[in-house]
Write a protein that holds these residues in place. Structure first.
Motif, PDB file in Angstrom:
ATOM      1  N   GLU A  46       0.820  -1.203   0.000  1.00 58.78           N
ATOM      2  CA  GLU A  46       0.000   0.000   0.000  1.00 58.78           C
ATOM      3  C   GLU A  46       0.858   1.259   0.000  1.00 58.78           C
ATOM      4  O   GLU A  46       0.562   2.238   0.687  1.00 58.78           O
ATOM      5  CB  GLU A  46      -0.989  -0.024   1.158  1.00 58.78           C
ATOM      6  CG  GLU A  46      -1.970  -1.172   1.055  1.00 58.78           C
ATOM      7  CD  GLU A  46      -2.968  -1.228   2.188  1.00 58.78           C
ATOM      8  OE1 GLU A  46      -2.834  -0.464   3.174  1.00 58.78           O
ATOM      9  OE2 GLU A  46      -3.886  -2.050   2.083  1.00 58.78           O
ATOM     10  N   GLY A  47       1.958   1.222  -0.766  1.00 55.92           N
ATOM     11  CA  GLY A  47       2.822   2.376  -0.939  1.00 55.92           C
ATOM     12  C   GLY A  47       3.850   2.598   0.149  1.00 55.92           C
ATOM     13  O   GLY A  47       4.662   3.512   0.059  1.00 55.92           O
ATOM     14  N   ARG A  48       3.852   1.752   1.186  1.00 57.20           N
ATOM     15  CA  ARG A  48       4.779   1.931   2.311  1.00 57.20           C
ATOM     16  C   ARG A  48       5.796   0.806   2.315  1.00 57.20           C
ATOM     17  O   ARG A  48       5.451  -0.372   2.222  1.00 57.20           O
ATOM     18  CB  ARG A  48       3.982   1.923   3.612  1.00 57.20           C
ATOM     19  CG  ARG A  48       4.775   2.344   4.822  1.00 57.20           C
ATOM     20  CD  ARG A  48       3.847   2.557   6.009  1.00 57.20           C
ATOM     21  NE  ARG A  48       3.218   1.326   6.443  1.00 57.20           N
ATOM     22  CZ  ARG A  48       3.689   0.559   7.431  1.00 57.20           C
ATOM     23  NH1 ARG A  48       4.784   0.899   8.073  1.00 57.20           N
ATOM     24  NH2 ARG A  48       3.060  -0.536   7.771  1.00 57.20           N
ATOM     25  N   THR A  49       7.077   1.146   2.437  1.00 59.91           N
ATOM     26  CA  THR A  49       8.138   0.141   2.483  1.00 59.91           C
ATOM     27  C   THR A  49       7.961  -0.723   3.712  1.00 59.91           C
ATOM     28  O   THR A  49       7.811  -0.211   4.828  1.00 59.91           O
ATOM     29  CB  THR A  49       9.530   0.804   2.491  1.00 59.91           C
ATOM     30  OG1 THR A  49       9.675   1.567   1.290  1.00 59.91           O
ATOM     31  CG2 THR A  49      10.642  -0.229   2.574  1.00 59.91           C
ATOM     32  N   VAL A  50       7.975  -2.071   3.483  1.00 61.21           N
ATOM     33  CA  VAL A  50       7.752  -3.011   4.584  1.00 61.21           C
ATOM     34  C   VAL A  50       8.804  -4.112   4.635  1.00 61.21           C
ATOM     35  O   VAL A  50       8.729  -4.992   5.490  1.00 61.21           O
ATOM     36  CB  VAL A  50       6.341  -3.639   4.508  1.00 61.21           C
ATOM     37  CG1 VAL A  50       5.272  -2.568   4.662  1.00 61.21           C
ATOM     38  CG2 VAL A  50       6.145  -4.431   3.226  1.00 61.21           C
TER      39      VAL A  50
END
Length: 181
Positions: free
Chosen positions: A87-91
């Motif tokens: 969802e667009g966030r680095t994980v």
């Protein structure tokens, strides 16, 4: 929406809400921030001597390890690292490395603790298998331990053949690269 939404834009590959981007100088600091905030050093990088935790020396070793892989599969190390975004966030991060010939690539990945068990690893592996197919690989291999039940589930779910490993790796997995995503 049912099914998986697919798109390819430049070096970014998107499957649903999971995206891989080759690590570069811009994304490296964000990746390090996720590692420091939500993972232990031994989960995300080779060992570094010194006191435990995310010391300044260990953070610089993390940066250096990824910078050495910026040239990708055709570079001197023949290895590429990617950020995994949900969802667009680095994980987390994933990698592909040439083993012997371009027909065999090794993969590995890590996810932030807060992101585990959500299907992100499985989606990232599907994207990596597509990248491996584009690179001309016929086989993708991975090594893990019998205690890493999450990795084993992701590997099995993506069609891996599992066999006893050698050395520290209890389990060796072989996968066939899929249709590029």
């Amino acid at each position: 929406m049912t099914g998986v939404q697919r798109a390819r834009e430049g070096t970014n590959v998107v499957v649903g809400r999971v995206e891989l981007r080759q690590v570069d100088e811009v994304s490296l600091e964000g990746l390090l921030a996720v590692a420091v905030e939500d993972a232990e050093p031994e989960e995300v990088m080779p060992p570094v001597a010194g006191p435990p935790g995310w010391t300044a020396l260990r953070q610089e070793a993390f940066r250096a390890w990824h910078r050495a892989r910026f040239p990708g599969l055709t570079g001197p190390l023949r290895e590429a690292t990617f950020t995994i975004a949900h969802e667009g966030r680095t994980v987390g991060s994933a990698r592909l490395a040439v083993r012997g010939s371009q027909e065999v690539l090794e993969t590995g990945m890590w996810l932030a603790r807060s992101q585990r068990g959500r299907g992100t690893g499985s989606a990232a592996l599907r994207i990596l298998l597509g990248e491996a197919a584009r690179a001309g690989a016929r086989t993708v291999v991975a090594d893990t331990t019998v205690l890493n039940t999450a990795a084993l589930a992701v590997l099995r779910g993506n069609g891996a053949t599992l066999t006893p490993g050698q050395g520290a790796a209890d389990v060796h997995a072989e996968l066939r690269p899929g249709t590029p995503v």
